[in-house]
Write a protein that holds these residues in place. Structure first.
Motif, mmCIF file in Angstrom:
data_model
loop_
_atom_site.group_PDB
_atom_site.id
_atom_site.type_symbol
_atom_site.label_atom_id
_atom_site.label_comp_id
_atom_site.label_asym_id
_atom_site.label_seq_id
_atom_site.Cartn_x
_atom_site.Cartn_y
_atom_site.Cartn_z
ATOM 1 N N LEU A 100 35.760 9.498 -7.241
ATOM 2 C CA LEU A 100 37.223 9.452 -7.245
ATOM 3 C C LEU A 100 37.807 10.673 -6.546
ATOM 4 C CD1 LEU A 100 37.988 8.045 -10.817
ATOM 5 C CD2 LEU A 100 38.125 6.851 -8.627
ATOM 6 N N CYS A 101 37.145 11.815 -6.667
ATOM 7 C CA CYS A 101 37.587 13.013 -5.939
ATOM 8 C C CYS A 101 37.501 12.768 -4.430
ATOM 9 C CB CYS A 101 36.724 14.216 -6.306
ATOM 10 S SG CYS A 101 36.846 14.742 -8.019
ATOM 11 N N LEU A 102 36.424 12.143 -4.007
ATOM 12 C CA LEU A 102 36.261 11.855 -2.582
ATOM 13 C C LEU A 102 37.314 10.860 -2.094
ATOM 14 C CD1 LEU A 102 32.369 11.663 -2.404
ATOM 15 C CD2 LEU A 102 33.846 13.543 -1.665
ATOM 16 N N TYR A 103 37.625 9.851 -2.914
ATOM 17 C CA TYR A 103 38.663 8.889 -2.547
ATOM 18 C C TYR A 103 40.004 9.584 -2.356
ATOM 19 C CZ TYR A 103 35.614 4.983 -3.995
ATOM 20 O OH TYR A 103 34.595 4.076 -4.122
ATOM 21 N N GLN A 104 40.266 10.621 -3.153
ATOM 22 C CA GLN A 104 41.543 11.309 -3.076
ATOM 23 C C GLN A 104 41.684 12.159 -1.813
ATOM 24 O OE1 GLN A 104 42.875 12.972 -7.053
ATOM 25 N NE2 GLN A 104 40.853 12.159 -7.590
ATOM 26 N N ARG A 105 40.611 12.407 -1.124
ATOM 27 C CA ARG A 105 40.669 13.176 0.118
ATOM 28 C C ARG A 105 41.116 12.317 1.303
ATOM 29 N NH1 ARG A 105 35.167 16.870 -0.252
ATOM 30 N NH2 ARG A 105 35.693 17.817 -2.262
ATOM 31 N N VAL A 106 40.865 11.029 1.235
ATOM 32 C CA VAL A 106 41.136 10.133 2.371
ATOM 33 C C VAL A 106 42.622 10.111 2.747
ATOM 34 C CG1 VAL A 106 40.999 7.744 3.171
ATOM 35 C CG2 VAL A 106 39.074 8.761 1.946
ATOM 36 N N PRO A 107 43.560 9.943 1.812
ATOM 37 C CA PRO A 107 44.973 9.940 2.213
ATOM 38 C C PRO A 107 45.422 11.254 2.852
ATOM 39 C CG PRO A 107 44.734 8.951 0.052
ATOM 40 C CD PRO A 107 43.414 9.554 0.402
ATOM 41 N N TYR A 108 44.881 12.372 2.386
ATOM 42 C CA TYR A 108 45.243 13.650 3.016
ATOM 43 C C TYR A 108 44.747 13.707 4.458
ATOM 44 C CZ TYR A 108 46.773 15.543 -1.459
ATOM 45 O OH TYR A 108 47.446 15.771 -2.640
ATOM 46 N N ALA A 109 43.554 13.194 4.698
ATOM 47 C CA ALA A 109 43.035 13.146 6.067
ATOM 48 C C ALA A 109 43.903 12.231 6.935
ATOM 49 C CB ALA A 109 41.582 12.668 6.062
ATOM 50 N N ALA A 110 44.359 11.117 6.364
ATOM 51 C CA ALA A 110 45.229 10.210 7.111
ATOM 52 C C ALA A 110 46.556 10.886 7.459
ATOM 53 C CB ALA A 110 45.481 8.939 6.295
ATOM 54 N N VAL A 111 47.145 11.588 6.503
ATOM 55 C CA VAL A 111 48.424 12.285 6.752
ATOM 56 C C VAL A 111 48.232 13.353 7.823
ATOM 57 C CG1 VAL A 111 50.171 13.785 5.710
ATOM 58 C CG2 VAL A 111 49.386 11.750 4.492
ATOM 59 N N LEU A 112 47.115 14.044 7.792
ATOM 60 C CA LEU A 112 46.808 15.028 8.829
ATOM 61 C C LEU A 112 46.741 14.349 10.195
ATOM 62 C CD1 LEU A 112 46.024 17.957 9.498
ATOM 63 C CD2 LEU A 112 43.677 17.377 8.902
ATOM 64 N N GLY A 113 46.082 13.206 10.257
ATOM 65 C CA GLY A 113 46.023 12.445 11.512
ATOM 66 C C GLY A 113 47.389 11.951 11.957
ATOM 67 N N PHE A 114 48.209 11.485 11.020
ATOM 68 C CA PHE A 114 49.557 11.026 11.363
ATOM 69 C C PHE A 114 50.380 12.165 11.960
ATOM 70 C CE2 PHE A 114 49.316 7.729 7.706
ATOM 71 C CZ PHE A 114 48.554 6.888 8.502
ATOM 72 N N GLY A 115 50.222 13.355 11.413
ATOM 73 C CA GLY A 115 50.947 14.513 11.942
ATOM 74 C C GLY A 115 50.531 14.835 13.368
ATOM 75 N N ILE A 116 49.238 14.765 13.621
ATOM 76 C CA ILE A 116 48.734 15.033 14.973
ATOM 77 C C ILE A 116 49.253 13.980 15.952
ATOM 78 C CG2 ILE A 116 46.629 15.087 16.373
ATOM 79 C CD1 ILE A 116 45.254 16.365 13.874
ATOM 80 N N ILE A 117 49.243 12.723 15.549
ATOM 81 C CA ILE A 117 49.746 11.655 16.418
ATOM 82 C C ILE A 117 51.235 11.840 16.696
ATOM 83 C CG2 ILE A 117 50.223 9.167 16.543
ATOM 84 C CD1 ILE A 117 47.575 8.783 14.954
ATOM 85 N N THR A 118 52.003 12.218 15.676
ATOM 86 C CA THR A 118 53.439 12.445 15.865
ATOM 87 C C THR A 118 53.679 13.546 16.885
ATOM 88 O OG1 THR A 118 53.915 11.732 13.612
ATOM 89 C CG2 THR A 118 55.585 13.066 14.690
ATOM 90 N N LEU A 119 52.893 14.607 16.829
ATOM 91 C CA LEU A 119 53.041 15.699 17.791
ATOM 92 C C LEU A 119 52.561 15.311 19.180
ATOM 93 C CD1 LEU A 119 52.024 18.839 15.730
ATOM 94 C CD2 LEU A 119 54.299 18.148 16.467
ATOM 95 N N ALA A 120 51.528 14.486 19.244
ATOM 96 C CA ALA A 120 50.960 14.099 20.537
ATOM 97 C C ALA A 120 51.869 13.141 21.312
ATOM 98 C CB ALA A 120 49.591 13.466 20.334
ATOM 99 N N PHE A 121 52.662 12.340 20.603
ATOM 100 C CA PHE A 121 53.516 11.351 21.251
ATOM 101 C C PHE A 121 54.969 11.497 20.792
ATOM 102 C CE2 PHE A 121 49.237 9.532 20.830
ATOM 103 C CZ PHE A 121 48.944 9.314 22.167
ATOM 104 N N PRO A 122 55.612 12.617 21.101
ATOM 105 C CA PRO A 122 56.966 12.867 20.580
ATOM 106 C C PRO A 122 58.039 11.968 21.189
ATOM 107 C CG PRO A 122 56.369 14.581 22.140
ATOM 108 C CD PRO A 122 55.149 13.721 21.940
ATOM 109 N N ARG A 123 57.795 11.404 22.332
ATOM 110 C CA ARG A 123 58.825 10.626 23.005
ATOM 111 C C ARG A 123 58.815 9.137 22.631
ATOM 112 N NH1 ARG A 123 61.434 14.265 25.695
ATOM 113 N NH2 ARG A 123 60.401 15.749 27.039
ATOM 114 N N TRP A 124 57.820 8.708 21.893
ATOM 115 C CA TRP A 124 57.773 7.308 21.476
ATOM 116 C C TRP A 124 58.796 7.107 20.372
ATOM 117 C CZ3 TRP A 124 52.105 5.188 21.221
ATOM 118 C CH2 TRP A 124 51.545 5.299 22.484
#
Length: 175
Positions: A42-66
């Protein structure tokens, strides 16, 4: 003229959420590798959403004009963090024996093909049970703190998405 990002620009909240997620993941890794607290499933499962949010942040910065991408990813971040709060709440209940954990709680790993493989796997792998509290501070476990952090970050993500969406609507109406 220098543009200073504000909360109506989805890039700033996305960066803040990504940094917070990186901080939570970093803390989890410090507890695991620095202090020797092994995570349960369950601890490992709780890490997945944080990794996703980190990825979403990177994507938002990579494509600011979309157009609308940052707003959508803020909503996705909020949903991921809200789901994480649910997983963490479930984990708190398992820790306090309010309900039973999943079948994977306390399991030692993947399926062994032979009896010797199974025996070797059981002997070398430490069993980390979901219902045994490894660490707590002021009577609150790591999963309990994760509920609070996930809910706060989720609320921030939804509020930021709403502000960015409303600002984009005003900008389009003025154009």
């Amino acid at each position: 003229m220098l543009h200073r990002p504000t909360l109506i620009d989805p890039r700033l909240p996305a960066v803040l959420l990504a940094l917070a997620s990186a901080g939570v993941l970093g803390a989890a890794f410090v507890f695991q590798y620095g202090f020797g607290y092994q995570p349960c499933i369950l601890c490992l499962y709780q890490r997945v959403p944080y990794a996703a949010v980190l990825g979403f942040g990177i994507i938002t910065l990579a494509f600011p004009r979309w157009r609308g991408l940052g707003d959508a990813l803020l909503v996705a971040s909020g949903l991921a963090l809200l789901a994480n709060a649910g997983i963490a709440t479930y984990h708190v209940g398992v820790e306090h024996h309010w309900w039973a954990g999943t079948s994977a709680c306390g399991a030692t790993g993947g399926a062994a093909l032979t009896l010797e493989d199974l025996r070797a796997q059981v002997m070398k792998a430490p069993v980390v049970r979901c219902d045994e509290i490894q660490w707590e501070l002021f009577g609150i476990t790591m999963a309990g703190y994760n509920v609070v952090v996930s809910l706060a970050l989720s609320a921030f993500a939804f509020l930021s998405a709403r502000l960015a969406y409303r600002a984009a609507g005003r900008t389009e109406a003025a154009a």
